[in-house]
Motif scaffolding. Structure first.
Motif, mmCIF file in Angstrom:
data_model
loop_
_atom_site.group_PDB
_atom_site.id
_atom_site.type_symbol
_atom_site.label_atom_id
_atom_site.label_comp_id
_atom_site.label_asym_id
_atom_site.label_seq_id
_atom_site.Cartn_x
_atom_site.Cartn_y
_atom_site.Cartn_z
ATOM 1 N N ILE A 61 0.809 -1.162 0.154
ATOM 2 C CA ILE A 61 0.096 0.006 -0.016
ATOM 3 C C ILE A 61 0.977 1.223 -0.141
ATOM 4 C CG2 ILE A 61 -1.375 1.236 1.548
ATOM 5 C CD1 ILE A 61 -3.112 -1.022 2.366
ATOM 6 N N ILE A 62 0.460 2.267 -0.750
ATOM 7 C CA ILE A 62 0.904 3.579 -0.697
ATOM 8 C C ILE A 62 -0.216 4.544 -0.157
ATOM 9 C CG2 ILE A 62 0.716 4.040 -3.175
ATOM 10 C CD1 ILE A 62 3.386 5.860 -2.449
ATOM 11 N N ASN A 63 0.046 5.460 0.741
ATOM 12 C CA ASN A 63 -1.078 6.248 1.211
ATOM 13 C C ASN A 63 -0.900 7.460 0.545
ATOM 14 O OD1 ASN A 63 -2.887 7.114 2.655
ATOM 15 N ND2 ASN A 63 -1.745 7.609 4.770
ATOM 16 N N ALA A 64 -1.519 7.557 -0.725
ATOM 17 C CA ALA A 64 -1.403 8.614 -1.672
ATOM 18 C C ALA A 64 -1.916 9.659 -1.113
ATOM 19 C CB ALA A 64 -2.056 8.154 -3.135
ATOM 20 N N LYS A 65 -2.878 10.029 -0.205
ATOM 21 C CA LYS A 65 -3.440 11.309 0.265
ATOM 22 C C LYS A 65 -3.907 10.864 1.432
ATOM 23 C CE LYS A 65 -7.473 14.282 -0.068
ATOM 24 N NZ LYS A 65 -8.881 14.247 -0.882
ATOM 25 N N SER A 66 -3.374 11.534 2.746
ATOM 26 C CA SER A 66 -3.811 11.149 3.719
ATOM 27 C C SER A 66 -4.334 12.442 4.860
ATOM 28 C CB SER A 66 -2.457 10.947 4.757
ATOM 29 O OG SER A 66 -2.611 10.637 6.048
ATOM 30 N N GLY A 67 -5.394 11.953 5.588
ATOM 31 C CA GLY A 67 -6.179 12.722 6.349
ATOM 32 C C GLY A 67 -7.225 13.440 5.193
ATOM 33 N N LEU A 68 -7.702 14.539 5.803
ATOM 34 C CA LEU A 68 -8.637 15.580 5.204
ATOM 35 C C LEU A 68 -9.695 15.005 4.446
ATOM 36 C CD1 LEU A 68 -5.286 17.128 3.028
ATOM 37 C CD2 LEU A 68 -6.256 17.846 5.310
ATOM 38 N N CYS A 69 -10.249 14.054 5.186
ATOM 39 C CA CYS A 69 -11.365 13.355 4.907
ATOM 40 C C CYS A 69 -12.674 13.823 5.539
ATOM 41 C CB CYS A 69 -11.162 11.825 5.088
ATOM 42 S SG CYS A 69 -12.474 10.803 4.402
ATOM 43 N N PRO A 70 -14.078 14.092 4.731
ATOM 44 C CA PRO A 70 -14.950 14.582 5.276
ATOM 45 C C PRO A 70 -16.012 13.473 5.869
ATOM 46 C CG PRO A 70 -15.254 14.538 3.075
ATOM 47 C CD PRO A 70 -13.944 14.199 3.283
ATOM 48 N N GLU A 71 -15.554 12.090 5.840
ATOM 49 C CA GLU A 71 -16.349 11.012 6.138
ATOM 50 C C GLU A 71 -15.842 10.716 7.761
ATOM 51 O OE1 GLU A 71 -18.704 9.758 3.504
ATOM 52 O OE2 GLU A 71 -17.883 11.633 3.159
ATOM 53 N N ASP A 72 -17.109 10.285 8.298
ATOM 54 C CA ASP A 72 -17.091 9.779 9.886
ATOM 55 C C ASP A 72 -16.864 8.383 10.108
ATOM 56 O OD1 ASP A 72 -19.520 8.868 9.051
ATOM 57 O OD2 ASP A 72 -20.542 10.058 10.900
ATOM 58 N N CYS A 73 -16.228 7.858 9.324
ATOM 59 C CA CYS A 73 -16.128 6.088 9.693
ATOM 60 C C CYS A 73 -15.304 6.197 11.050
ATOM 61 C CB CYS A 73 -15.139 5.526 8.674
ATOM 62 S SG CYS A 73 -15.710 5.900 6.736
ATOM 63 N N GLY A 74 -16.097 5.428 12.113
ATOM 64 C CA GLY A 74 -15.601 5.343 13.417
ATOM 65 C C GLY A 74 -14.207 4.787 13.593
ATOM 66 N N TYR A 75 -13.971 3.457 12.653
ATOM 67 C CA TYR A 75 -12.480 2.997 12.661
ATOM 68 C C TYR A 75 -11.295 3.830 12.281
ATOM 69 C CZ TYR A 75 -13.754 2.294 7.944
ATOM 70 O OH TYR A 75 -14.261 2.562 6.730
ATOM 71 N N CYS A 76 -11.543 4.663 11.543
ATOM 72 C CA CYS A 76 -10.330 5.325 10.677
ATOM 73 C C CYS A 76 -9.759 6.636 11.230
ATOM 74 C CB CYS A 76 -11.116 5.776 9.430
ATOM 75 S SG CYS A 76 -9.713 6.350 8.412
ATOM 76 N N SER A 77 -8.509 6.625 11.524
ATOM 77 C CA SER A 77 -7.653 7.749 11.956
ATOM 78 C C SER A 77 -7.653 8.789 11.058
ATOM 79 C CB SER A 77 -6.041 7.295 12.143
ATOM 80 O OG SER A 77 -5.571 7.010 11.082
ATOM 81 N N GLN A 78 -7.996 8.695 9.792
ATOM 82 C CA GLN A 78 -8.005 9.745 8.722
ATOM 83 C C GLN A 78 -9.502 10.503 8.809
ATOM 84 O OE1 GLN A 78 -5.590 8.999 5.185
ATOM 85 N NE2 GLN A 78 -6.013 7.047 5.634
ATOM 86 N N SER A 79 -10.444 9.960 9.524
ATOM 87 C CA SER A 79 -11.726 10.560 9.443
ATOM 88 C C SER A 79 -11.950 11.937 9.661
ATOM 89 C CB SER A 79 -12.873 9.577 10.120
ATOM 90 O OG SER A 79 -12.968 9.666 10.982
ATOM 91 N N ILE A 80 -12.949 12.654 9.661
ATOM 92 C CA ILE A 80 -13.253 13.925 10.383
ATOM 93 C C ILE A 80 -13.394 13.768 11.834
ATOM 94 C CG2 ILE A 80 -15.771 13.785 10.046
ATOM 95 C CD1 ILE A 80 -15.428 17.007 9.156
ATOM 96 N N VAL A 81 -13.625 12.687 12.280
ATOM 97 C CA VAL A 81 -14.179 12.468 13.750
ATOM 98 C C VAL A 81 -13.047 11.971 14.514
ATOM 99 C CG1 VAL A 81 -16.860 12.287 13.337
ATOM 100 C CG2 VAL A 81 -14.997 10.281 13.260
ATOM 101 N N SER A 82 -11.848 11.862 13.865
ATOM 102 C CA SER A 82 -10.684 11.307 14.561
ATOM 103 C C SER A 82 -9.769 12.356 15.139
ATOM 104 C CB SER A 82 -9.933 10.374 13.532
ATOM 105 O OG SER A 82 -8.644 10.143 14.114
ATOM 106 N N ASP A 83 -9.367 12.205 16.274
ATOM 107 C CA ASP A 83 -8.126 13.027 16.859
ATOM 108 C C ASP A 83 -6.814 12.592 16.981
ATOM 109 O OD1 ASP A 83 -10.128 15.013 17.618
ATOM 110 O OD2 ASP A 83 -10.589 14.067 19.309
ATOM 111 N N ALA A 84 -6.742 11.343 16.158
ATOM 112 C CA ALA A 84 -5.239 10.726 16.081
ATOM 113 C C ALA A 84 -4.289 11.581 15.537
ATOM 114 C CB ALA A 84 -5.435 9.235 15.382
#
Length: 330
Positions: A61-84
């Protein structure tokens, strides 16, 4: 005990004959006593070996674009609801994506996965991926998998024309559990994107994340849904509960349960690539090698925002098992 052994062998026989396990049979795998684990894995291996021998497919995998995501997927460190505390950046330039493909070659991966956060790609982002894919396909014997979110029909066609072999868009969880994990898009949105990828001629890739509070019945439902979707490749993720995400306290898996899930996925999707994906190292731990008796594919290197096992350790694990890395053949 002999009767129990025969029952697991019967599940293998049904699977090899293309017969669908019942819900009760699926639950019997997930809820079996741990004393039955070796027999279950032996039965799953019968199915895996019939279709894939002892070969193991490697993906990077290459993380080609990280974070900056408007979705609220609860598992994801890149989501808008994450403070990771993660790196956040826009789509990588073409040269960086091409360099990542060379890294995949160096790690003996046959498939290079270009993954980007966000609801779906903008036209500019798609242009960058398309140009990178064209260069990679012209110079390296790699399969390319793209994972860019929700696609339009036109975007799917552009990726296919550029040379993308496979498109990933995970169902993630069962339809009945979906709204407890994500609310900014629907389960049906994900199904539609997988079908658009399939219609364009790209190979469909779709999987799940286990350990997000779903019931055993919902795990069986996920296995059925992926079979119905006819995904060629099924990544099975085990939740890595990242601090700062809504699911940071969900730690309900152990290695034995993870192995039973992999066996279930093999029984219900016997001819498909089953890939042990995110969370492998933290959930299977010392029993990672056993997962390959059911699965025939793993990721090497790091994941999106979490570290993976050293590729050399994965290569050694495969060799120690008497298995063989399957190099890409285009």
């Amino acid at each position: 005990m002999l009767q129990t052994q025969l029952n697991w062998d019967e599940l293998a026989r049904k699977s090899l004959n293309g017969e669908l396990l019942t819900v009760e049979e699926g639950l019997s795998v997930l809820e079996a006593d741990d004393d039955e684990l070796l027999s279950i894995m032996n039965a799953a291996f019968q199915v895996r070996k019939a279709h894939y021998g002892k070969k193991v497919k490697l993906n990077l995998i290459i993380n080609a674009k990280s974070g900056l995501c408007p979705e609220d997927c609860g598992y994801c460190s890149q989501s808008i609801v994450s403070d990771a505390p993660i790196d956040k950046y826009t789509m990588m330039e073409k040269d960086v994506l091409v360099k990542g493909a060379q890294q995949a070659m160096n790690m003996q991966a046959g498939t290079y996965c270009i993954v980007a956060s966000g609801r779906g790609p903008t036209n500019k982002e798609l242009d960058q991926v398309v140009e990178a894919v064209k260069e990679i396909k012209g110079t390296m014997p790699l399969k390319i998998c793209a994972c860019l979110g929700i696609l339009s029909d036109e975007q799917a066609e552009r990726l296919k024309d550029a040379g993308v072999d496979r498109y990933n868009h995970n169902l993630n969880t069962s339809k009945s559990n979906f709204s407890s994990i994500t609310t900014t898009h629907t389960y049906d949105d994900r199904v539609k994107t997988v079908n658009k990828a399939k219609a364009s001629g790209m190979s469909p890739c779709s999987g799940c994340i286990v350990g997000m509070g779903e019931t055993n019945t919902e795990i069986v439902e996920m296995a059925y849904a992926l079979r119905e979707l006819d995904a060629d490749s099924i990544p099975v993720n085990f939740l890595n509960a990242i601090p700062g995400t809504p699911l940071e306290d969900k730690k309900e898996l152990d290695p034995r349960k993870c192995l039973k899930v992999l066996a279930l996925m093999r029984f219900i999707n016997p001819t498909k690539e089953i890939r042990i994906s995110g969370g492998r190292e933290v959930n299977l731990r010392s029993m990672q090698a056993m997962g390959l008796y059911a699965a025939n594919s793993i990721f090497v290197g790091d994941y999106l925002t979490t570290e993976g096992q050293e590729a050399t350790s994965d290569h050694q694990m495969i060799e120690d098992m008497g298995f063989e890395i399957e190099l890409c053949a285009l």
